[in-house]
Design a protein around this motif. Structure first.
Motif, short mmCIF file in Angstrom:
data_model
loop_
_atom_site.label_atom_id
_atom_site.label_comp_id
_atom_site.label_asym_id
_atom_site.label_seq_id
_atom_site.Cartn_x
_atom_site.Cartn_y
_atom_site.Cartn_z
N LEU A 1 0.85 -1.18 0.00
CA LEU A 1 0.00 0.00 0.00
C LEU A 1 0.89 1.24 0.00
CD1 LEU A 1 -2.74 -1.08 2.57
CD2 LEU A 1 -2.77 -1.28 0.08
N TRP B 1 -7.27 4.07 3.76
CA TRP B 1 -7.29 3.31 2.52
C TRP B 1 -8.68 2.73 2.30
CZ3 TRP B 1 -3.60 2.71 -1.21
CH2 TRP B 1 -2.30 3.15 -0.90
N LEU C 1 -6.46 5.26 -1.95
CA LEU C 1 -6.44 6.20 -0.84
C LEU C 1 -7.60 7.19 -0.92
CD1 LEU C 1 -2.69 7.26 -0.41
CD2 LEU C 1 -4.17 6.34 1.38
#
Length: 539
Positions: free
Chosen positions: A209, A248, A258
């Motif tokens: 991420l 997220w 995001l």
């Protein structure tokens, strides 16, 4: 889930009966040595963050065990041998599977839905997932489940079930990387998301991420009240450049993305250490406590449905906790583990904040004891750590609050950096020899068919004394510390309650009557609660 074992003679919680008095500050008695706890989280700069603890029942007797990180020392699993309502007693269980070095923290979760809790163990040099075998025995499961533990330094973890997946989605908060020579780099790492592969029995390759900004706490939570679990990330501003706190979007079966300013997400830049959630506003959506250095945040949602816009109410609530509450040091505090619990059973939620200097940082307080904020009827909080007896000037890190002796009073275990862990027993308004429980209470566990046997992601609602209390069941948050045990509700003077569950699939159960001062299991689809009573030793 726990087996329901009723003692011969119909044990009626005689040791745990409450007078109903819930005003004032409870007393906590240090029982670390007499309980048999002897663990120190140690190590150099690599380990000056972390230092967590996992609390969960690994042998099915209803009493929560403790798994303590050790840093450069081996981690230790302690079996709970406490008598109901009595002094705290633990026995170390040594096994190569659990006696791991490099451990920074741990979180319990039943990954395979077999009724035995598993452990996500966070480490420097590679995370390890331990499969529970029952009887507090474990085996390493990284290879069997296809889990890549990585090779950096991890501090944070969270998990949720997406849609009908048989395995949960796992998120590891990778904090920082290592240099080729083995030293800890200043470069930030990114959270790692693991989803089941097409077989449904193993995990696919990890999704990074990015951008990542040195995460120290992460939490899957239904911030919007819609049933969708997104991932909050608390990042450490000491190391990132151009970063911020993050949220997220994790839509089931789709790529993560995001939330941005266009979605209503306001930029917040703090030394994000820990996350705790609780429905303070009573609107069915969680508010969030974020720990930091100097100035903590208490965030309340103001953006309406679909917009994650928050404003800070820490100052007006009295919980900024920017400086030490005792000891005379006037420099700013460093806060780590936050946790919401009702420690005096008055029906008003309280907040624990563990504190301690990162190592020997001169700009921040060196005498920085943890805070225990008691909730007040007007919605504000007041620090009662000194009156409660939990002031300690070692450098606090992770912690957990749980009812270790099943007397209806929430106890405390706290980890420290380069100092022995502490275990405090809550004796209410009494003493160790003569405890006096405060207020009435409920301890609740949920049960539904596998795979999500503990109903992670459900909401529990309790109506008592004219109030409705709501709590989301999550795995994650805190600071390197997780719990899978009875969900505790203080009831104040109320002697009965009603309980309702919004299950993870969105199904809302009926209101079920329950008497106070008891443990109960709520099973999905059941027409009544199942009272649970511990087996009491006769010898």
């Amino acid at each position: 889930m726990l087996a329901i074992v009723v003692a011969a003679g119909g044990y009626a919680f005689s040791q745990a009966q409450s007078s109903g008095s819930s005003s004032g500050t409870p007393s906590f008695v240090d029982e670390t040595t007499s309980a048999g706890i002897n663990q120190t989280y140690d190590g150099g700069a690599t380990f000056d963050t972390g230092g967590g603890v996992a609390v969960f029942d690994c042998n099915g007797d209803g009493k929560p065990e403790i798994y303590m990180a050790g840093g450069t020392n081996p981690a230790v699993l302690y079996r709970n041998d406490s008598q109901v309502g009595g002094a705290l007693r633990f026995t170390a269980i040594h096994d190569p599977a659990t006696d791991l070095t490099g451990v920074t923290g741990a979180y319990p979760i039943d990954i395979d839905g077999d009724g035995n809790p598993d452990l996500a163990v966070l480490r420097a040099g590679g995370n390890v997932v331990l499969r529970g075998l029952g009887g507090c025995r474990f085996e390493r499961a990284n290879d069997a489940w296809g889990i890549d533990g990585g090779n950096g330094l991890s501090i944070a973890f969270s998990a949720t079930w997406e849609a009908t997946n048989q395995l949960p989605t796992l998120a590891f908060g990778r904090f920082r990387t290592f240099k080729p020579n083995g030293d800890l780099s200043l470069d930030c790492d990114s959270p790692m998301l693991l989803r089941p592969d097409s077989s449904g029995t193993r995990y696919a390759a990890a999704i990074s991420l990015e951008p990542g900004y040195c995460p120290l706490s992460i939490l899957f939570s239904d911030w919007s009240g819609t049933g969708e679990k997104d991932l909050r990330v608390a990042n450490d501003r000491n190391y990132y450049i151009g970063g911020q706190e993050q949220l997220w979007r994790i839509p089931p079966g789709e790529a993560p993305s995001l939330y941005t300013a266009a979605d209503g997400w306001a930029s917040v830049q703090i030394q994000g250490m820990g996350i705790a959630s609780y429905d303070l506003a009573g609107n069915g959506r969680p508010d969030y406590f974020l720990t930091s250095q100097a100035d903590n945040r208490l965030q309340e949602l103001t953006g309406g449905t679909g917009r994650p816009t928050y404003h800070d109410i820490a100052l007006k609530s009295g919980v900024t906790s920017a400086r030490p509450g005792a000891g005379g040091d006037i420099l700013p505090s460093t806060s780590w583990h936050p946790e919401f619990q009702d420690v005096n059973n008055d029906g008003l939620i309280d907040i624990l904040i563990t504190k301690g200097n990162p190592s020997a940082v001169p700009e921040y307080a060196s005498r920085d004891p943890s805070a225990l904020f008691l909730g007040r009827p007007d919605g504000t909080f007041a620090d009662a750590a000194e009156a409660a007896g939990i002031v300690d000037y070692d450098r606090g890190r992770g912690a957990a609050m749980a009812d270790f002796n099943l007397d209806g009073q929430v106890d405390l275990v706290e980890m420290f950096y380069q100092a022995p862990a502490k275990l405090w027993r809550n004796v209410g308004t009494g003493s160790a020899a003569n405890p006096a429980p405060m207020g009435h209470w409920l301890g609740i566990r949920l049960s539904e068919p596998a795979p999500n046997a503990d109903a992670v992601g459900a909401w529990i609602e309790v109506q008592a004394g004219g109030k409705t209390l709501r709590r989301e069941l999550t795995v994650g948050g805190g600071h390197a510390s997780g719990e899978l045990t009875w969900t505790h509700f203080g009831l104040g003077s109320a002697t009965s309650a009603q309980v309702r569950v919004k299950w993870p699939d969105g199904t809302v159960g009926p209101w079920l009557p329950a008497g106070a001062d008891t443990f109960l299991v709520v099973t999905k689809g059941a027409a009544e609660v199942s009272p649970w009573r511990p087996q009491v030793s006769t010898g």
